[in-house]
Design a protein around this motif. Structure first.
Motif: not given
Length: 524
Positions: A358-362, A382-385, A501-504, A520-524
């Motif tokens: 999880p991440d946030a942009d204040f 924003g978050y990724l599981i 990764l949540g920063d994306l 890191l996320l997509m693998g390419w």
């Protein structure tokens, strides 16, 4: 019909009428009486295509004008669910990890399989081109397409037959049916089966066919819901590549970026946020803004999480776009043009784990919009599981309440991500048990939340649970997850901002940072 394909459309219409009248006996002809409410009808035409864009078949659908029905008189319940994409991705990861067999099946004229209630009397005009007799109308026996209640009736019909053959509906996803040897995922009339052996899938399909359901097998999971699934790697290190090349090409074409003069972009969004721009230059209208946004939402939600933030920015004001928002969409298109054949690579790791980022942009819009507008002070979550290191769910959204500090924005993002994380954990445990994964591995599966804000991490981990002077004003609804952290054995871990990764999903990043997280996320 005056088109060059008129003969093919007539053949499609005739096939539709034969299916409805002869095979399913969807209606009977009756004499029209003065007291009857007769609904109009229409034809819907569609060209179905393969993933590469080539024509698969011409499809004609006879539909009732459901917009002429009256709620509370002609129908009552309309709700009908579809499978969540996170459930599909979870099953794909497990299938890759355990070598499960898969098969896709389609139900012909799905909605028409369900019968109307004994007290329902629906009358419809005869379809154009197929009128028989004078002063005759159709008295429906089944829930024909277009009726407002048709999706609800069909799902209840399918559910009854699934449960009759031992596939129980999951309480975590209503379109997930789990049996002793087969798992079924339903998206309206498209069904994806998973099993240890092909014979188990063939058996359940045969049982459904014996029940009168016109279901046919259409190969493996490749092409399910328009997503092309390719197996990569080796049996010892399997990988999946999920792409939507055909949809990506249509987006690029719709934006007018096919020429060689349209250069590719390194990132899908600028580093600065996209403001409301209510007083900006109006959109030129050279392309259908809403249609392109709709295609991008489907793409970003299925195989391209790397564009999720950029797409959500553009989707916020779909019905009053400005030239600035058009240019933002064009930038996404330029990025997709440079990554046309790319997709989501899923490489399951050997470590059984569920990870949340999880991440946030204040207050990311503050300073870019009118400072008197409260909207500019809203933060973004924003978050990724991930499961076994593979993405199964991701989101980018504005927070509903204004946070007063970075810590508060991060804490809200952490709490929001847990609303999806805990059901995903339950779902994964249920599926792992169903497919025969060793119970020891399931019980010991690590559940980890990676947070880059020290304040939010400390507040979430406090024992005994309490408020700090700087956090006592936080809404109670954001503290709920702390009660579950220990019961779920969730590990709260500090992560370096460069690997968050949540920063994306919270902001537009510089090219170097974006490329690092994208790999890191997509693998390419």
């Amino acid at each position: 019909m005056n088109s060059a394909d008129a003969d093919r459309w007539w053949d499609a219409m005739s096939a539709e009428m034969e299916t409805l009248e002869v095979d399913l006996k969807a209606w009977k002809l009756v004499k029209r009486e003065p007291w009857m409410k007769v609904l109009p009808c229409t034809w819907a035409f569609r060209i179905k295509r393969f993933l590469d864009g080539l024509i698969k078949k011409f499809k004609a659908r006879f539909c009732v004008r459901g917009d002429c029905q009256t709620e509370g008189v002609d129908f009552f319940e309309t709700w009908s669910p579809v499978i969540q994409w996170s459930t599909v991705l979870t099953m794909m990861v497990l299938s890759t990890k355990l070598g499960l067999r898969s098969a896709q099946a389609d139900i012909t004229a799905a909605f028409v399989h369900a019968e109307l209630g004994p007290d329902e009397h629906i009358f419809v005009h005869q379809p154009a081109g197929f009128q028989r007799g004078h002063n005759l109308v159709l008295s429906l026996n089944r829930s024909v397409y277009g009726l407002r209640q048709a999706p609800h009736y069909f799902f209840q019909h399918l559910k009854r037959h699934m449960e009759r053959h031992g596939l129980k509906q999951s309480g975590l996803d209503p379109c997930l049916f789990i049996g002793k040897s087969v798992i079924a995922l339903c998206y309206v009339d498209d069904i994806l089966f998973y099993a240890r052996d092909d014979s188990h899938i063939d058996n359940i399909i045969q049982l459904l066919q014996q029940d009168g359901i016109m279901i046919r097998k259409e190969g493996s999971a490749e092409g399910f819901l328009g997503v092309d699934v390719k197996s990569l790697g080796t049996p010892s290190a399997p990988r999946l590549l999920l792409t939507q090349t055909g949809l990506t090409k249509r987006i690029v074409e719709a934006l007018g970026l096919c020429s060689s003069f349209s250069t590719a972009a390194a990132t899908p969004a600028e580093s600065s946020p996209l403001p409301k721009d209510s007083q900006g230059v109006p959109a030129t209208g050279t392309f259908n803004y809403a249609a392109v946004v709709g295609m991008l939402l489907y793409l970003s939600g299925h195989t391209r999480p790397d564009i999720a933030f950029a797409v959500h920015q553009c989707a916020c004001y779909t019905f009053c776009p400005t030239r600035r928002r058009e240019l933002a969409l064009i930038r996404i298109g330029r990025y997709l043009k440079g990554t046309m054949d790319k997709g989501l690579i899923m490489s399951p790791s050997n470590v059984p784990s569920i990870d949340c980022y999880p991440d946030a942009d204040f207050a990311g819009l503050y300073g870019h919009e009118d400072s008197q507008d409260p909207h500019c002070a809203r933060s973004r979550t924003g978050y990724l599981i991930c499961m076994f290191g593979c993405p199964v769910l991701w989101k980018s959204k504005l927070q509903t309440e204004i946070a007063l500090s970075t810590m508060e924005a991060e804490y809200v993002a952490l709490s929001t991500s847990c609303k999806d994380l805990f059901p995903i954990v339950d779902l994964i445990h249920a599926l792992c048990s169903a497919v025969g994964l060793e119970m020891a591995a399931v019980a010991n599966m690590h559940v980890r939340i990676h947070e880059d804000n020290a304040g939010a991490l400390t507040l979430a981990s406090l024992e005994p649970k309490r408020m700090t002077p700087c956090s006592k004003h936080y809404a109670i609804k954001y503290h709920w997850f702390r009660e579950h952290v220990h019961s779920w054995r969730v590990h709260l871990l500090k992560i370096d901002c460069r690997n968050q990764l949540g920063d994306l999903f919270t902001k537009g990043l510089p090219a170097s940072s974006f490329t690092h997280l994208q790999s890191l996320l997509m693998g390419w």
